[in-house]
Design an enzyme around this catalytic site. Sequence first.
Site, PDB file in Angstrom:
ATOM      1  N   HIS A 283      32.931  21.003  36.823  1.00 33.36           N
ATOM      2  CA  HIS A 283      33.380  21.270  38.198  1.00 33.36           C
ATOM      3  C   HIS A 283      33.666  19.952  38.921  1.00 33.36           C
ATOM      4  O   HIS A 283      32.917  18.987  38.776  1.00 33.36           O
ATOM      5  CB  HIS A 283      32.320  22.079  38.944  1.00 33.36           C
ATOM      6  CG  HIS A 283      32.632  22.265  40.395  1.00 33.36           C
ATOM      7  ND1 HIS A 283      33.830  22.786  40.834  1.00 33.36           N
ATOM      8  CD2 HIS A 283      31.917  21.958  41.517  1.00 33.36           C
ATOM      9  CE1 HIS A 283      33.828  22.811  42.164  1.00 33.36           C
ATOM     10  NE2 HIS A 283      32.685  22.324  42.593  1.00 33.36           N
TER      11      HIS A 283
ATOM     12  N   GLU B 279      35.325  31.892  47.789  1.00 34.52           N
ATOM     13  CA  GLU B 279      34.455  31.847  48.970  1.00 34.52           C
ATOM     14  C   GLU B 279      35.315  31.944  50.224  1.00 34.52           C
ATOM     15  O   GLU B 279      34.838  31.783  51.327  1.00 34.52           O
ATOM     16  CB  GLU B 279      33.572  30.609  48.959  1.00 34.52           C
ATOM     17  CG  GLU B 279      34.285  29.273  48.959  1.00 34.52           C
ATOM     18  CD  GLU B 279      34.235  28.572  50.308  1.00 34.52           C
ATOM     19  OE1 GLU B 279      35.293  28.614  50.964  1.00 34.52           O
ATOM     20  OE2 GLU B 279      33.203  28.018  50.675  1.00 34.52           O
TER      21      GLU B 279
ATOM     22  N   CYS C 269      31.622  27.961  44.275  1.00 34.39           N
ATOM     23  CA  CYS C 269      32.738  27.528  43.430  1.00 34.39           C
ATOM     24  C   CYS C 269      32.694  28.080  42.012  1.00 34.39           C
ATOM     25  O   CYS C 269      33.534  27.725  41.191  1.00 34.39           O
ATOM     26  CB  CYS C 269      32.790  26.012  43.362  1.00 34.39           C
ATOM     27  SG  CYS C 269      32.958  25.247  44.970  1.00 34.39           S
TER      28      CYS C 269
END
Lengths: 137, 348
Positions: free
Chosen positions: B237, B81, B113
């Site tokens: 994550h 990103e 992400c």
Amino acid sequence: MAVPRFWREIPNRYNLIGTKCGNCNTVFFPPRSVCPKCRRMGKLEPYKLRGRGKIVSYCTVHVPADGFEDAVPYVLAIVELEEGPRITAQITDCNPDSVKIGDEVEVTFRQIREESQDGLIYYGYKFKPVSNPPSEG
Amino acid sequence: MDVGIVGYGVYIPQYRIKVEEIAKVWGADPEQIKRGLMVEEKSVPGPDEDTATIAVEAARAAVRRANIDPREIGAIYVGSESHPYAVKPTATIVAEAVGATPDLTAADYEFACKAGTAGIQTCMGMVEAGMIEYGMAVGADTAQSAPGDALEYTAAAGGAAFIVGRNGKRTIASIDGTYSYTTDTPDFWRREMRPYPKHGGRFTGEPAYFRHIISAAKGLLQQLKLTPEDFTYAVFHQPNGKFPLKAAKILGFSKEQVLPGLVVTKIGNTYSGSTLIGLALILDNARPGDRILAVSYGSGAGSDAFSLTVQDGINNNGDATLKVMDYVNRKEYIDYGTYAKLRRLLVR
Ligand SMILES: [Zn+2]
């Protein structure tokens, strides 16, 4: 530096591609097209340098060149590569006060400079102190 | 499925800033923040580093680990990103720097992400279809946060690269299956030409992170007829330390399965690098036969879940690259003033 020149030099700047004389085995970086020893007998082929060497001379820059204002103080060094050639490059990820002649360094891929806020970003090689040397291979 | 991981590599910049140093500037209580986020410090890119340089270092390590001719890589996808250019791919820089050009396809991916794991899925499909010999997916970021925003304690820099190929003697871990869960959920965003992202505060938890991670993990377990007990390790994550541990608990995974891959406490949230660096840390210490669940999360929102089984190739060539912990332990602390300069919060 003009965009076309940067583009032409990408193989050397990104991957340390020099040349090697097939006659006398001398390695050149930046690449040469004629071997000064062998002249017409020389057989120059592209050769990728491994990117390891040691510092043979350095200076700490406090008055920067244009485009490097935010990098001061930075270390410019002459690095003797394992394969023989000596090249001038910036030493990054280091404390300028602890750099010494003889320090082992390895190549790393970094931003060299940017033309301007909306210009091209020039990437290429710098060297950094060898942290934890991975073995050969 | 007959594809797996044949090489992987990571890169984490050496600079670190402690939670205490940031909290001091904004008059916040560092102990409360460290407890709340389970993050002690985060990585910061150096003045000459960006997503492209991080991606290149990780990609070069992955090629060394795989010990393949880079010209056999037929596809490179870089997920981030924080691509350095709005228009001009990072993937071409990576392809050139690893020596994979010109016979390949390449593109940049964006999905907050999880753009790196989306790249792995693309490579899996292309390898399985016989279109390419090897494909490389990279997740890398130099995450920005507005000064004083809660994200400033965690938004970090780092990346990982994975090379996917057909299963064989090089295979480090075969991929048993993948499953994704995707919805339109506005939990975090950044508009074009804006330097810092915006987020939905508490909204980032339940309907966003947890719903997608848990649905993707459950969907994959169901598809493969597996239960949490079948896995040696699990990595989710890591926007902070708390979220992945909570997701694990909800799904029935133990702390012992998750802690070996939990690296956010020491480097912060590396965004597209997060799940992949966690997976790399697990692989650094895994043995043949270990089974790993990896679930990414990207705001906006979606999760990609993977089940991997470690193969004998894990024992090949392990000394060719630095380990995740080598990077975690190689660090140089900076103060907030230096941080502000490096992140260009201060510009002269
Ligand atoms: Zn010669």
